[in-house]
Motif scaffolding. Structure first.
Motif, PDB file in Angstrom:
ATOM      1  N   ALA A 128       0.830  -1.205   0.000  1.00  0.00           N
ATOM      2  CA  ALA A 128       0.000   0.000   0.000  1.00  0.00           C
ATOM      3  C   ALA A 128       0.864   1.255   0.000  1.00  0.00           C
ATOM      4  O   ALA A 128       0.549   2.243  -0.683  1.00  0.00           O
ATOM      5  CB  ALA A 128      -0.925  -0.005   1.210  1.00  0.00           C
ATOM      6  N   LEU A 129       1.972   1.239   0.737  1.00  0.00           N
ATOM      7  CA  LEU A 129       2.858   2.402   0.777  1.00  0.00           C
ATOM      8  C   LEU A 129       3.479   2.689  -0.585  1.00  0.00           C
ATOM      9  O   LEU A 129       3.819   3.843  -0.885  1.00  0.00           O
ATOM     10  CB  LEU A 129       3.973   2.178   1.804  1.00  0.00           C
ATOM     11  N   ALA A 130       3.637   1.663  -1.397  1.00  0.00           N
ATOM     12  CA  ALA A 130       4.160   1.888  -2.744  1.00  0.00           C
ATOM     13  C   ALA A 130       3.211   2.739  -3.568  1.00  0.00           C
ATOM     14  O   ALA A 130       3.632   3.404  -4.527  1.00  0.00           O
ATOM     15  CB  ALA A 130       4.408   0.546  -3.440  1.00  0.00           C
ATOM     16  N   GLY A 131       1.930   2.741  -3.186  1.00  0.00           N
ATOM     17  CA  GLY A 131       0.959   3.592  -3.867  1.00  0.00           C
ATOM     18  C   GLY A 131       0.928   4.986  -3.290  1.00  0.00           C
ATOM     19  O   GLY A 131       1.100   5.971  -4.005  1.00  0.00           O
ATOM     20  N   SER A 132       0.747   5.081  -1.972  1.00  0.00           N
ATOM     21  CA  SER A 132       0.711   6.388  -1.317  1.00  0.00           C
ATOM     22  C   SER A 132       0.786   6.203   0.180  1.00  0.00           C
ATOM     23  O   SER A 132       0.459   5.135   0.710  1.00  0.00           O
ATOM     24  CB  SER A 132      -0.572   7.145  -1.678  1.00  0.00           C
ATOM     25  N   ALA A 133       1.181   7.267   0.868  1.00  0.00           N
ATOM     26  CA  ALA A 133       1.203   7.229   2.331  1.00  0.00           C
ATOM     27  C   ALA A 133      -0.209   7.059   2.881  1.00  0.00           C
ATOM     28  O   ALA A 133      -0.415   6.385   3.898  1.00  0.00           O
ATOM     29  CB  ALA A 133       1.842   8.496   2.884  1.00  0.00           C
ATOM     30  N   ALA A 134      -1.192   7.681   2.208  1.00  0.00           N
ATOM     31  CA  ALA A 134      -2.577   7.563   2.674  1.00  0.00           C
ATOM     32  C   ALA A 134      -3.054   6.115   2.619  1.00  0.00           C
ATOM     33  O   ALA A 134      -3.719   5.629   3.540  1.00  0.00           O
ATOM     34  CB  ALA A 134      -3.484   8.448   1.832  1.00  0.00           C
ATOM     35  N   ALA A 135      -2.689   5.419   1.541  1.00  0.00           N
ATOM     36  CA  ALA A 135      -3.059   4.006   1.437  1.00  0.00           C
ATOM     37  C   ALA A 135      -2.371   3.189   2.519  1.00  0.00           C
ATOM     38  O   ALA A 135      -2.964   2.280   3.104  1.00  0.00           O
ATOM     39  CB  ALA A 135      -2.696   3.472   0.054  1.00  0.00           C
ATOM     40  N   GLY A 136      -1.116   3.520   2.812  1.00  0.00           N
ATOM     41  CA  GLY A 136      -0.406   2.835   3.877  1.00  0.00           C
ATOM     42  C   GLY A 136      -1.044   3.078   5.227  1.00  0.00           C
ATOM     43  O   GLY A 136      -1.159   2.163   6.046  1.00  0.00           O
ATOM     44  N   ALA A 174      -2.293  10.844  11.128  1.00  0.00           N
ATOM     45  CA  ALA A 174      -1.244  11.830  10.880  1.00  0.00           C
ATOM     46  C   ALA A 174       0.118  11.201  10.589  1.00  0.00           C
ATOM     47  O   ALA A 174       1.123  11.920  10.506  1.00  0.00           O
ATOM     48  CB  ALA A 174      -1.125  12.776  12.074  1.00  0.00           C
ATOM     49  N   LEU A 175       0.181   9.894  10.432  1.00  0.00           N
ATOM     50  CA  LEU A 175       1.467   9.237  10.229  1.00  0.00           C
ATOM     51  C   LEU A 175       1.996   9.480   8.816  1.00  0.00           C
ATOM     52  O   LEU A 175       1.233   9.411   7.837  1.00  0.00           O
ATOM     53  CB  LEU A 175       1.344   7.733  10.463  1.00  0.00           C
ATOM     54  N   ASP A 176       3.309   9.727   8.708  1.00  0.00           N
ATOM     55  CA  ASP A 176       3.912   9.798   7.388  1.00  0.00           C
ATOM     56  C   ASP A 176       4.331   8.393   6.967  1.00  0.00           C
ATOM     57  O   ASP A 176       4.145   7.418   7.708  1.00  0.00           O
ATOM     58  CB  ASP A 176       5.093  10.774   7.357  1.00  0.00           C
ATOM     59  N   ALA A 177       4.913   8.267   5.775  1.00  0.00           N
ATOM     60  CA  ALA A 177       5.224   6.938   5.247  1.00  0.00           C
ATOM     61  C   ALA A 177       6.194   6.186   6.148  1.00  0.00           C
ATOM     62  O   ALA A 177       6.041   4.985   6.390  1.00  0.00           O
ATOM     63  CB  ALA A 177       5.794   7.069   3.842  1.00  0.00           C
ATOM     64  N   SER A 178       7.209   6.887   6.655  1.00  0.00           N
ATOM     65  CA  SER A 178       8.178   6.231   7.539  1.00  0.00           C
ATOM     66  C   SER A 178       7.521   5.762   8.828  1.00  0.00           C
ATOM     67  O   SER A 178       7.790   4.654   9.312  1.00  0.00           O
ATOM     68  CB  SER A 178       9.332   7.185   7.866  1.00  0.00           C
ATOM     69  N   GLN A 179       6.645   6.567   9.387  1.00  0.00           N
ATOM     70  CA  GLN A 179       5.962   6.182  10.633  1.00  0.00           C
ATOM     71  C   GLN A 179       5.008   5.018  10.409  1.00  0.00           C
ATOM     72  O   GLN A 179       4.844   4.168  11.291  1.00  0.00           O
ATOM     73  CB  GLN A 179       5.230   7.388  11.205  1.00  0.00           C
ATOM     74  N   VAL A 180       4.378   4.962   9.249  1.00  0.00           N
ATOM     75  CA  VAL A 180       3.520   3.819   8.917  1.00  0.00           C
ATOM     76  C   VAL A 180       4.360   2.549   8.883  1.00  0.00           C
ATOM     77  O   VAL A 180       3.981   1.509   9.454  1.00  0.00           O
ATOM     78  CB  VAL A 180       2.830   4.038   7.556  1.00  0.00           C
ATOM     79  N   HIS A 184      -4.157   3.749   5.856  1.00  0.00           N
ATOM     80  CA  HIS A 184      -5.416   3.004   5.899  1.00  0.00           C
ATOM     81  C   HIS A 184      -5.152   1.522   6.191  1.00  0.00           C
ATOM     82  O   HIS A 184      -5.856   0.898   7.000  1.00  0.00           O
ATOM     83  CB  HIS A 184      -6.154   3.152   4.577  1.00  0.00           C
ATOM     84  N   ARG A 185      -4.115   0.971   5.565  1.00  0.00           N
ATOM     85  CA  ARG A 185      -3.848  -0.459   5.735  1.00  0.00           C
ATOM     86  C   ARG A 185      -3.261  -0.769   7.105  1.00  0.00           C
ATOM     87  O   ARG A 185      -3.626  -1.765   7.739  1.00  0.00           O
ATOM     88  CB  ARG A 185      -2.890  -0.933   4.639  1.00  0.00           C
ATOM     89  N   VAL A 186      -2.346   0.072   7.595  1.00  0.00           N
ATOM     90  CA  VAL A 186      -1.704  -0.234   8.872  1.00  0.00           C
ATOM     91  C   VAL A 186      -2.679  -0.103  10.041  1.00  0.00           C
ATOM     92  O   VAL A 186      -2.454  -0.675  11.114  1.00  0.00           O
ATOM     93  CB  VAL A 186      -0.464   0.669   9.096  1.00  0.00           C
ATOM     94  N   ALA A 187      -3.784   0.618   9.834  1.00  0.00           N
ATOM     95  CA  ALA A 187      -4.790   0.736  10.890  1.00  0.00           C
ATOM     96  C   ALA A 187      -5.394  -0.621  11.246  1.00  0.00           C
ATOM     97  O   ALA A 187      -5.957  -0.781  12.331  1.00  0.00           O
ATOM     98  CB  ALA A 187      -5.894   1.702  10.456  1.00  0.00           C
ATOM     99  N   ARG A 188      -5.269  -1.595  10.352  1.00  0.00           N
ATOM    100  CA  ARG A 188      -5.738  -2.953  10.645  1.00  0.00           C
ATOM    101  C   ARG A 188      -4.821  -3.680  11.625  1.00  0.00           C
ATOM    102  O   ARG A 188      -5.206  -4.684  12.216  1.00  0.00           O
ATOM    103  CB  ARG A 188      -5.816  -3.769   9.341  1.00  0.00           C
ATOM    104  N   LEU A 189      -3.592  -3.167  11.775  1.00  0.00           N
ATOM    105  CA  LEU A 189      -2.586  -3.851  12.583  1.00  0.00           C
ATOM    106  C   LEU A 189      -2.376  -3.240  13.958  1.00  0.00           C
ATOM    107  O   LEU A 189      -1.985  -3.940  14.889  1.00  0.00           O
ATOM    108  CB  LEU A 189      -1.231  -3.830  11.845  1.00  0.00           C
ATOM    109  N   VAL A 190      -2.561  -1.932  14.072  1.00  0.00           N
ATOM    110  CA  VAL A 190      -2.163  -1.230  15.299  1.00  0.00           C
ATOM    111  C   VAL A 190      -3.354  -0.513  15.915  1.00  0.00           C
ATOM    112  O   VAL A 190      -4.335  -0.201  15.236  1.00  0.00           O
ATOM    113  CB  VAL A 190      -1.031  -0.220  15.008  1.00  0.00           C
TER     114      VAL A 190
END
Length: 314
Positions: A118-126, A140-146, A128-134
């Motif tokens: 998802a991060l390869a597409g956009s930080a916003a997509a990342g 407000a997370l940037d790509a590195s924080q995701v 959205h996806r990482v919210a399933r894990l944490v």
């Protein structure tokens, strides 16, 4: 092979089968998933557990937790007894299949890989996806924080989803493994210091702390590798997190990869490390699989050797 010797090899063989099934099939169907059933039981119990006053909430939450833990453990014990009445192949098949439903290594790896995709597409997509894990707010997370959040979840859940249930099974059979997964599920649902569960979830949170004391440290050692400098730093880095256990596998992965893993305002592990990149996610997934294999090897060898001692229980 004698009946006694065959009995002593059921748990090690069942662990190998369970991990193989998890690797090949992933999660079992929802209707047969014991962890899903545990979550449903906890949600029903919430209706009868008040948030206040503190004393009543603590007592009700503790009573509900205790009932669920006993029910889960007793279910596992009954399956263990059913296993004991079967010939060796059937015993391994039943016990290994049940233990498979208490592991979640494949699911976790797939979810972390999906965050990276998802991060390869956009930080916003990342996000959205990482919210399933944490459980943290990801808005407000940037790509590195995701990516850091995903890697932290991967390492911490090596303990919860693989090492701890496998270790519980090696020590106490399906009863202990099922009880552990209830403890872990209850902590995930009730263990946070929210107004709703500040008192009602206290027993669940403290029980999970105790249950993971050994598995979390073993997970950290499996991830950090044999480098003496990393091993010396691991306890100090692990102590930087509020959790008595979660910091061990997270700090181990940060040190092994040479990256920084942080939760804003809460902790910062290996602060001098670089920002993680896509290659670090790939390496972390490989390390997770190696740690899983090492867990199986340790418990199988330990189980066979331990049950081979004179006077060891069959």
């Amino acid at each position: 092979m004698t009946a006694g010797r065959a009995g002593r090899t059921v748990r090690p063989a069942a662990l190998v089968l369970a991990v193989a099934l998890d690797e090949l099939l992933g999660e079992p169907p929802t209707r047969w998933h014991p962890v899903v059933a545990m979550g449903a039981l906890l949600r029903r119990a919430e209706r009868h557990v008040p948030a206040a006053p503190p004393g009543r909430a603590l007592a009700a939450g503790g009573a509900a937790w205790s009932a669920g833990a006993v029910l889960s453990g007793a279910s596992g014990v009954l399956l263990d007894r059913a296993t004991a009445r079967l010939p060796w192949p059937g015993a391994v098949l039943l016990q290994g299949t049940v233990l498979w439903t208490l592991l979640s290594g494949r699911l976790l790896r797939d979810e972390v890989a999906a965050v990276e995709e998802a991060l390869a597409g956009s930080a916003a997509a990342g996000r959205h996806r990482v919210a399933r894990l944490v459980s943290r707010d990801t808005a407000a997370l940037d790509a590195s924080q995701v990516r850091q959040a995903a890697l932290g979840s991967l390492s911490e859940n090596l303990c919860d989803s693989v090492v701890a249930p496998a270790l519980a099974h090696a020590v106490g059979g399906l009863g202990a493994a099922a009880a552990y997964r209830f403890v872990n599920t209850a902590d995930a649902m009730w263990g946070y210091r929210s107004p709703r569960f500040r008192h009602a979830g206290r027993v669940a949170a403290r029980a999970d702390d105790v249950a993971n004391l050994v598995p979390a440290r073993l997970s950290g050692l499996l991830l950090v590798g044999a480098d003496p400098a990393r091993l010396r730093r691991l306890p100090r880095e692990a102590a930087l997190t509020p959790s008595p256990n979660g910091g061990w596998p997270m700090a181990a992965l940060a040190l092994r990869l040479g990256v920084r893993l942080a939760k804003p305002g809460v902790y910062e592990l290996h602060a001098v490390g670089r920002e993680p990149g896509p290659a670090d996610t790939r390496q972390a997934l490989r390390l997770f699989r190696r740690a899983t294999a090492a867990t199986v090897l340790l418990l199988v060898v330990g189980g066979l050797l331990g049950r081979g001692r004179p006077g060891a229980a069959a």
